[in-house]
Design a protein around this motif. Structure first.
Motif: not given
Ligand code: UDP
Length: 411
Positions: A93-115
């Motif tokens: 599907k057509e879509d645009v991946l923004s800087k905010e998208d990346r930062s949300l994806f990475e911050s949630v991943t980081k939070e889960n990575a602590r476990f």
């Protein structure tokens, strides 16, 4: 990250469904892998095919003597909005991946990575894009890492694919339903082709008693003396629910008593579901021969099982599809199937043998009609479908391929 509990299962009980050589192969590999510590991580414990499979494979792996845990990531709803967009974009599907998208994806991943505890597991299997970034932010120590992709990534939106691929270099192996889903240039070196499977003993697929069937018919609200066509699917644009309604309308002119059953569970990681559910209710209007049902009306595994058994044809009119467990589930109940000629559906439907592959609404009308007007052919197709599933798409074959992969990685 939350731990998911599973119900115990006994591999021996599966013996009557598969060839004895499959159980012998599993036992041989289990011996080598005894005590191996395995962790599966995905995004949801309920709804959709991945959770369905893990609820069977994890207990079976434990029964083989492995020590297997299952965890799901925790995230705010914005994260699941984003990962649903990623899922759609990875299917083209057509879509645009923004800087905010990346930062949300990475911050949630980081939070889960602590476990994550370093080296607690010999192998960690990470499913689908939602948790894919964990290896970049967590310390897995010496654990071998596997990424299991359940979607069709053969023609993805390039920006989203590139972003996903940037996380893949940390993995030792990748599993795809078809090797062709792994795009050229993928950063994982070792690619395994493993098709999903269904559990013949689960409430979704086991034989039902007459009492269970009668109760299910009441809940489904169908009249079993009249023909029924069914689609069981998340409410998702790729599953083309409105297209299925168009197919029903096209057939209703010829088969007056026809009923359409649309069953769709709401998965916790799928925010698009509610919107499509409401649109679908509006689209079907006041036609009481169309039933739109979900887990919120008490439609669980037994009712889904019954619907697949009672239907004259089970449809999966997908426009893109990783595999479609719903096809094997219906085939296991000897029901003929009509499915979109996409992704993993042609692995299961042999055109003209156990059902038909279709490329448009018109073709779906034509071929579903052909089955509805020919009950003898329908019965033969149903029997052939059962045999295709028995040979290729049961949990035992799937378990064996996972054990082979673990053995390649750690023995
Ligand atoms: N499913 C269900 N209830 C529903 C809709 C779907 O139990 O209302 C199950 C369905 O029986 C199947 C799984 O969810 O086991 C969907 O898997 P599939 O591979 O067809 O599609 P996915 O959701 O993974 O795209």
């Amino acid at each position: 990250m939350k731990t998911v509990q599973t119900v115990k299962k006994n591999l021996r009980k599966y013996g009557s469904f598969c060839e004895s050589s499959v159980l012998e192969d599993i036992e041989r590999l289990s011996e080598q892998l005894k005590g191996a510590r395995i962790l599966h991580i995905n995004a949801t414990a309920f709804g959709g095919g991945v959770a369905e499979i893990l609820h069977t494979l994890i207990p079976l792996m434990n029964d083989c003597g492995l020590e297997v845990d299952w965890k799901v990531i925790e995230a705010p709803s914005e994260f699941f909005d984003l990962t649903k967009r990623m899922h759609n974009a990875l299917q083209g599907k057509e879509d645009v991946l923004s800087k905010e998208d990346r930062s949300l994806f990475e911050s949630v991943t980081k939070e889960n990575a602590r476990f994550i505890e370093a080296s607690k597991y010999d192998v960690v299997v990470i499913h689908d894009p939602q948790p894919v970034g964990l290896p970049v932010f967590a310390n897995f120590g010496s654990s071998k890492l596997v990424w299991r992709c359940h979607i069709d990534t053969s023609s993805p939106n390039p920006a989203f694919w590139e972003y996903l691929n940037s996380f893949l270099a940390s993995y030792n192996a990748g599993i795809f339903t078809l090797k062709s889903y792994a795009k050229e240039g993928i950063s994982i070196g070792e690619i395994y082709e493993i098709a999903p499977s269904i559990d013949p003993l689960s409430n979704k697929n086991r034989d039902l008693s007459n009492v269970e069937l009668t109760n299910a018919v009441k809940k489904l609200g169908v009249d079993i003396r009249r023909p029924i066509i069914t689609q069981v699917s998340r409410f998702d644009p790729w599953k083309d629910p409105m297209g299925v309604v168009d197919v029903y309308r096209g057939l209703k002119k010829r088969f007056e008593g026809l009923q359409l059953l649309m069953i769709g569970s709401m998965a916790s990681d799928d925010p698009e579901g509610w919107k499509i559910y409401e649109d679908l209710l509006r689209y079907t209007g006041m036609d009481y021969d169309v039933k739109i049902l979900s887990n919120f009306q008490g439609i669980g595994d037994i009712e889904v099982n019954a619907s697949q058994r009672l239907s004259d044809v089970v449809i999966q009119k997908s426009l893109r599809e990783g595999f479609a467990l719903t096809m094997s589930e219906a085939m296991w109940k000897r029901t003929p199937v009509v499915g979109g000629n996409v992704g993993g559906i042609p692995l299961q439907i042999h055109h003209g043998v156990n059902g038909y592959l279709v490329n448009s609404i018109d073709e779906t009308i034509e071929y579903t009609g052909k089955i509805l007007e020919n009950p003898i052919m329908a019965e033969e197709m149903g029997n052939k479908g059962y045999e295709i599933v028995r040979r290729n798409f049961l949990s035992t074959r799937h378990l064996y391929q996972y054990l082979q992969l673990f053995s390649d990685l750690i023995v």
